[in-house]
Design a protein around this motif. Structure first.
Motif, PDB file in Angstrom:
ATOM      1  N   GLN A  91      13.450   0.158   0.862  1.00 48.56           N
ATOM      2  CA  GLN A  91      12.671  -0.866   0.143  1.00 48.56           C
ATOM      3  C   GLN A  91      13.169  -1.043  -1.287  1.00 48.56           C
ATOM      4  OE1 GLN A  91       8.797   0.863   0.648  1.00 48.56           O
ATOM      5  NE2 GLN A  91       8.392  -0.216   2.566  1.00 48.56           N
ATOM      6  N   VAL A 151       4.998  10.599   9.575  1.00 47.79           N
ATOM      7  CA  VAL A 151       3.927   9.810   8.957  1.00 47.79           C
ATOM      8  C   VAL A 151       4.221   9.570   7.477  1.00 47.79           C
ATOM      9  CG1 VAL A 151       1.499   9.935   8.264  1.00 47.79           C
ATOM     10  CG2 VAL A 151       2.132  10.343  10.627  1.00 47.79           C
ATOM     11  N   ALA A 152       4.817  10.549   6.830  1.00 44.01           N
ATOM     12  CA  ALA A 152       5.165  10.372   5.416  1.00 44.01           C
ATOM     13  C   ALA A 152       6.425   9.506   5.318  1.00 44.01           C
ATOM     14  CB  ALA A 152       5.410  11.725   4.775  1.00 44.01           C
ATOM     15  N   ALA A 153       6.299   8.393   4.648  1.00 43.98           N
ATOM     16  CA  ALA A 153       7.444   7.481   4.506  1.00 43.98           C
ATOM     17  C   ALA A 153       8.497   8.108   3.596  1.00 43.98           C
ATOM     18  CB  ALA A 153       6.964   6.167   3.924  1.00 43.98           C
ATOM     19  N   GLU A 207       0.219  14.320   0.718  1.00 39.18           N
ATOM     20  CA  GLU A 207       0.083  13.918   2.129  1.00 39.18           C
ATOM     21  C   GLU A 207       0.387  15.054   3.095  1.00 39.18           C
ATOM     22  OE1 GLU A 207       1.302   9.619   3.433  1.00 39.18           O
ATOM     23  OE2 GLU A 207       2.888  10.483   2.235  1.00 39.18           O
ATOM     24  N   SER A 267       5.922  -3.879   3.412  1.00 37.21           N
ATOM     25  CA  SER A 267       5.256  -3.026   4.404  1.00 37.21           C
ATOM     26  C   SER A 267       6.282  -2.488   5.385  1.00 37.21           C
ATOM     27  CB  SER A 267       4.192  -3.832   5.159  1.00 37.21           C
ATOM     28  OG  SER A 267       3.675  -3.080   6.227  1.00 37.21           O
ATOM     29  N   GLN A 268       6.391  -1.183   5.452  1.00 39.74           N
ATOM     30  CA  GLN A 268       7.295  -0.574   6.421  1.00 39.74           C
ATOM     31  C   GLN A 268       6.965  -1.069   7.813  1.00 39.74           C
ATOM     32  OE1 GLN A 268       8.384   1.528   9.602  1.00 39.74           O
ATOM     33  NE2 GLN A 268       6.314   2.100   8.983  1.00 39.74           N
ATOM     34  N   SER A 269       5.713  -0.904   8.221  1.00 36.17           N
ATOM     35  CA  SER A 269       5.313  -1.210   9.599  1.00 36.17           C
ATOM     36  C   SER A 269       5.168  -2.697   9.854  1.00 36.17           C
ATOM     37  CB  SER A 269       3.968  -0.546   9.890  1.00 36.17           C
ATOM     38  OG  SER A 269       2.983  -1.059   9.005  1.00 36.17           O
ATOM     39  N   CYS A 304       0.845  -1.203   0.000  1.00 41.51           N
ATOM     40  CA  CYS A 304       0.000   0.000   0.000  1.00 41.51           C
ATOM     41  C   CYS A 304       0.881   1.254   0.000  1.00 41.51           C
ATOM     42  CB  CYS A 304      -0.853   0.082   1.257  1.00 41.51           C
ATOM     43  SG  CYS A 304      -1.795  -1.375   1.606  1.00 41.51           S
ATOM     44  N   GLY A 305       0.316   2.344  -0.481  1.00 40.43           N
ATOM     45  CA  GLY A 305       0.948   3.660  -0.367  1.00 40.43           C
ATOM     46  C   GLY A 305       2.369   3.675  -0.923  1.00 40.43           C
ATOM     47  N   THR A 306       3.245   4.247  -0.133  1.00 44.71           N
ATOM     48  CA  THR A 306       4.635   4.367  -0.555  1.00 44.71           C
ATOM     49  C   THR A 306       5.264   2.998  -0.816  1.00 44.71           C
ATOM     50  OG1 THR A 306       5.012   6.480   0.495  1.00 44.71           O
ATOM     51  CG2 THR A 306       6.916   5.044   0.328  1.00 44.71           C
ATOM     52  N   SER A 307       4.918   2.035   0.004  1.00 44.19           N
ATOM     53  CA  SER A 307       5.474   0.689  -0.199  1.00 44.19           C
ATOM     54  C   SER A 307       5.036   0.149  -1.560  1.00 44.19           C
ATOM     55  CB  SER A 307       5.014  -0.254   0.912  1.00 44.19           C
ATOM     56  OG  SER A 307       5.466   0.211   2.153  1.00 44.19           O
ATOM     57  N   LEU A 342       2.589  11.627  -4.143  1.00 43.22           N
ATOM     58  CA  LEU A 342       2.009  11.173  -2.861  1.00 43.22           C
ATOM     59  C   LEU A 342       2.584  11.985  -1.704  1.00 43.22           C
ATOM     60  CD1 LEU A 342       0.236   9.165  -1.230  1.00 43.22           C
ATOM     61  CD2 LEU A 342       2.216   7.659  -1.119  1.00 43.22           C
ATOM     62  N   LYS A 343       3.897  12.174  -1.711  1.00 41.12           N
ATOM     63  CA  LYS A 343       4.526  12.944  -0.620  1.00 41.12           C
ATOM     64  C   LYS A 343       3.911  14.323  -0.540  1.00 41.12           C
ATOM     65  CE  LYS A 343       5.845  10.568   1.246  1.00 41.12           C
ATOM     66  NZ  LYS A 343       5.836   9.198   1.037  1.00 41.12           N
ATOM     67  N   VAL A 348      -1.651   1.673   9.473  1.00 40.03           N
ATOM     68  CA  VAL A 348      -3.089   1.591   9.205  1.00 40.03           C
ATOM     69  C   VAL A 348      -3.547   0.153   9.462  1.00 40.03           C
ATOM     70  CG1 VAL A 348      -4.925   2.100   7.560  1.00 40.03           C
ATOM     71  CG2 VAL A 348      -2.833   3.453   7.537  1.00 40.03           C
ATOM     72  N   THR A 376       0.183  -3.268   8.433  1.00 41.86           N
ATOM     73  CA  THR A 376      -0.898  -2.756   7.591  1.00 41.86           C
ATOM     74  C   THR A 376      -1.922  -3.865   7.324  1.00 41.86           C
ATOM     75  OG1 THR A 376       0.615  -1.195   6.622  1.00 41.86           O
ATOM     76  CG2 THR A 376      -1.375  -1.659   5.368  1.00 41.86           C
TER      77      THR A 376
HETATM   78  O1  M6R Z   1       3.590   0.367   6.827  1.00 42.22           O
HETATM   79  P1  M6R Z   1       3.258   0.232   5.367  1.00 42.22           P
HETATM   80  O2  M6R Z   1       4.434   0.382   4.483  1.00 42.22           O
HETATM   81  O3  M6R Z   1       2.495  -1.034   5.077  1.00 42.22           O
HETATM   82  O4  M6R Z   1       2.275   1.423   5.079  1.00 42.22           O
HETATM   83  C1  M6R Z   1       1.698   1.590   3.828  1.00 42.22           C
HETATM   84  C2  M6R Z   1       1.081   2.956   3.659  1.00 42.22           C
HETATM   85  O5  M6R Z   1       0.078   3.161   4.621  1.00 42.22           O
HETATM   86  C3  M6R Z   1       2.122   4.061   3.783  1.00 42.22           C
HETATM   87  O6  M6R Z   1       3.151   3.904   2.865  1.00 42.22           O
HETATM   88  C4  M6R Z   1       1.481   5.437   3.580  1.00 42.22           C
HETATM   89  O7  M6R Z   1       1.060   5.578   2.266  1.00 42.22           O
HETATM   90  C5  M6R Z   1       2.444   6.532   3.990  1.00 42.22           C
HETATM   91  N1  M6R Z   1       1.732   7.560   4.653  1.00 42.22           N
HETATM   92  C6  M6R Z   1       3.208   7.084   2.851  1.00 42.22           C
HETATM   93  O8  M6R Z   1       3.940   8.205   3.159  1.00 42.22           O
END
Ligand code: M6R
Length: 608
Positions: free
Chosen positions: A407, A398-400, A488, A347-349, A300-303, A484-485, A605, A352
């Motif tokens: 990654q 919050v912004a990756a 956001e 996924s960073q976290s 999702c998102g940045t990932s 996206l950056k 998320v 998700t």
């Molecule tokens: O932790 P994750 O990489 O799974 O999160 C995915 C997205 O929620 C995350 O990249 C989101 O888009 C960020 N706010 C991007 O800056």
């Protein structure tokens, strides 16, 4: 999403909890609260707003204790109000809890309990859990929690205290992250392990369907039937200093600046003799690598954008049949996912919900699954079982930012390794790319030195109505991430398009108030991208070009140029993304936005 912190020990619990909540604030931050149990009484303070407001209220109320629980809220059920803020207390004042997640059958439980005369006070789904516990509690916390886990449906991380058990904190998890920690007579629990780093590195990541009892002496674990089991702790390898902003005004800026090191660390131990070597992490054979005909990247998102970049890179490395899918869609499409599929979840976290559910689906269909995550021990890491960990350290903004570069580094290595295992990566290509990858940290440092220049550029454009980001081929994925950056953190509308697609519709929007950020590296698509720049200029759009160092011709088209160092064509996303992150950062700063905690967003998320 919401953040939870619990503490029991010899320190002032409210201080530890407030400190932990402040570290969680990036997860959700519309209201906050804290409760302690003292002399058979539950005492609490709640407020709308940030943890700093809560801290002042706690001090004013003189709230103290040896054990307590706290919460930062990101509203899902019920508006933002002090009443709806956690912790929630049962009407009989015997149970208090905080919750992260969603209780799906809350209405039904509420109706049932109201019929039995229990009065509800909030609009939250969480209150159904605490009232139910109050209803069934008869002096045995575990028994009551076991009953609760049978009664509620949905996702939850619950942290609970009982009025007559001041020395115990109870937790239950299904679907929402929770980590438990212990050190020398102190027990902790938190949504995010970074909140514990200052106190302990010995942690247990709770599994789904698990209950824990935390006391000063120990942490004990049970299943949802109440049966105890042994659980080995993990040792966190992050450092408490990594969670401080240092001299930077924002975590985002600090994290942007960490990228040269992050790339270097991600390469470390994954290169041997001038070639890629992931055998320490992946015990894959050439036969297996050849069997996985389809590669699904899911994130999702940045990932997700990191995987889009990876797909473009990998298509140049071997004969790959790649799909890049947004995790929330992957589950609901009818794709062929089978034993010939290598499904890579990024996924960073590692928490998700969309990505986690997609991984569960792929696993159940027999796909070979791999995770790329920044958090060792996160749910997706533990569930999938085979991971590449990106050593970016905790990302608080919050912004990756730095995790994107980590990654794409890991994904590039993965692509090379797969191509090599399949016998498709010529040795000279491997050496060329490895050597170029090793040069990336130096190039990123050069780009960071352009910070002032980018700040000035951002100042000129901070009042724009919105932005288009365009790029062709390998320049398209970083355009997606740049847009996206910007959206956001600056709340400006920003959209990325493949440059050649503009004429099929989006060009209708262009005018002198809508600048176009054109990613135009000096590669085989340069001329075509320049044509698209000209088309945009014809509609009077101001152009900001991201061009390659030494490209003097680009100056004919615009005065607003950021030059990026030349690199191997495949690695262009590495050098493109830093200027775009800085551009977004300075536009947002110029506009007075809350950069590290942008409105409506949460770092992790954990709901679908
Ligand atoms: O932790 P994750 O990489 O799974 O999160 C995915 C997205 O929620 C995350 O990249 C989101 O888009 C960020 N706010 C991007 O800056």
């Amino acid at each position: 999403m919401c953040g939870i912190m619990g503490y029991i020990g010899h320190r002032e619990a409210t201080n530890v909890i407030l400190d932990g909540l402040a570290k969680h604030e990036y997860r959700g931050y519309d209201s906050a609260g804290i409760a302690v149990v003292k002399d058979n009484e539950i005492l609490e303070v709640r407020t709308i707003g940030r943890v700093s407001v809560l801290a002042a209220k706690v001090a004013a109320a003189g709230l103290t204790g040896e054990a307590g629980i706290g919460h930062t809220r990101w509203a899902t059920h019920g508006g933002v109000s002090e009443t709806n803020a956690h912790p929630h207390i049962s009407s009989d004042k015997r149970v208090v809890l905080v919750h992260n997640g969603i209780i799906e059958n809350a209405r039904e439980i509420r109706k049932d309990l109201e019929l039995r005369g229990i009065k509800f006070h909030t609009e939250t789904d969480t209150e159904s859990a605490v009232q139910y516990l109050g209803y069934v509690y008869n002096g045995d916390p575990k028994e009551a929690i076991v009953k609760l886990t049978k009664r509620i449906r949905g996702a939850f991380a619950l942290v609970i205290m009982f009025y007559d058990r001041p020395g115990e904190i109870w937790t239950a998890r299904k679907g929402s992250p929770l980590v438990v920690g212990h050190a020398n007579g102190e027990g902790f629990c938190a949504s995010d392990p970074t909140a514990l780093l200052e106190y302990t590195r010995v942690v247990w990541f709770m599994d789904d369907d698990e209950i824990a009892r935390i006391t000063r002496e120990r942490c004990e674990f049970f299943d949802f039937a109440g049966v105890p089991h042994n659980k080995e702790p993990m040792h966190l390898d992050w450092d408490a200093a990594m969670t401080s902003r240092g001299e930077y005004p924002h975590f985002m800026l600090k994290e942007i600046h960490e990228q040269p090191d992050v790339v270097a660390h991600t390469l470390l131990g994954r290169i041997a003799g001038g070639g890629v070597d992931l055998s320490r992490e992946l015990s894959w054979t050439p036969e297996e690598a050849k069997k996985w005909r389809k590669i699904h990247f899911v994130a999702c998102g940045t990932s997700h954008y990191a995987t889009v970049a990876a797909a473009y890179i990998m298509e140049n490395l071997g004969k790959f049949d790649i799909r890049t899918e947004v995790a929330s869609e992957y589950r609901y499409r009818n794709m062929t996912i089978d034993s010939e599929t290598l499904a890579v979840f990024v996924s960073q976290s590692g928490e998700t919900a969309d990505t986690l559910h997609a991984a569960r689906l792929a696993k159940s269909r027999g796909a070979k699954c791999l995770v790329i995550t920044n958090v060792r021990g996160s749910t997706i890491d533990r569930e999938v079982g085979e991971s590449i960990i990106t050593p970016a350290g905790p990302e608080i903004g919050v912004a990756a930012t730095k995790t994107f570069t980590a990654q794409i580094t890991a994904l590039t290595l993965l692509g090379m390794y797969l191509a090599k295992l399949r016998g498709e990566l010529p040795e000279d290509s491997e050496r060329r790319l490895i050597s170029a990858l090793m040069d990336i940290p130096g190039k990123l440092s050069l780009l960071l030195a352009k910070e002032k220049e980018i700040e000035e550029l951002a100042r000129d454009f901070a009042d724009a109505r919105g932005f288009f980001f365009i790029g062709r081929g390998i320049a398209y994925p970083p355009a997606l991430e740049g847009a996206l950056k910007l959206k956001e953190i600056s709340y400006l509308h920003a959209e990325a398009y493949p440059a050649g697609e503009m004429k099929h519709g989006p060009i209708a929007l262009l005018d002198k108030e809508l600048p176009v950020v054109a990613l135009v590296p000096k590669n085989s698509l340069w001329e075509k991208t320049v044509s698209n720049i000209e088309e945009s200029m014809a509609r009077r759009s101001p152009i900001i070009a991201l061009a390659t160092e030494g490209d003097n011709e680009i100056k004919q088209y615009t005065d607003h140029v950021i030059f990026t160092p030349a690199t191997e064509p495949e690695l262009y996303p590495f050098v493109a993304v830093i200027p775009l992150q800085l551009f977004a950062y300075y536009i947002a700063r110029q506009r007075g936005c809350d950069i590290d905690m942008p409105r409506n967003l949460a770092k992790s998320v954990t709901v679908e």
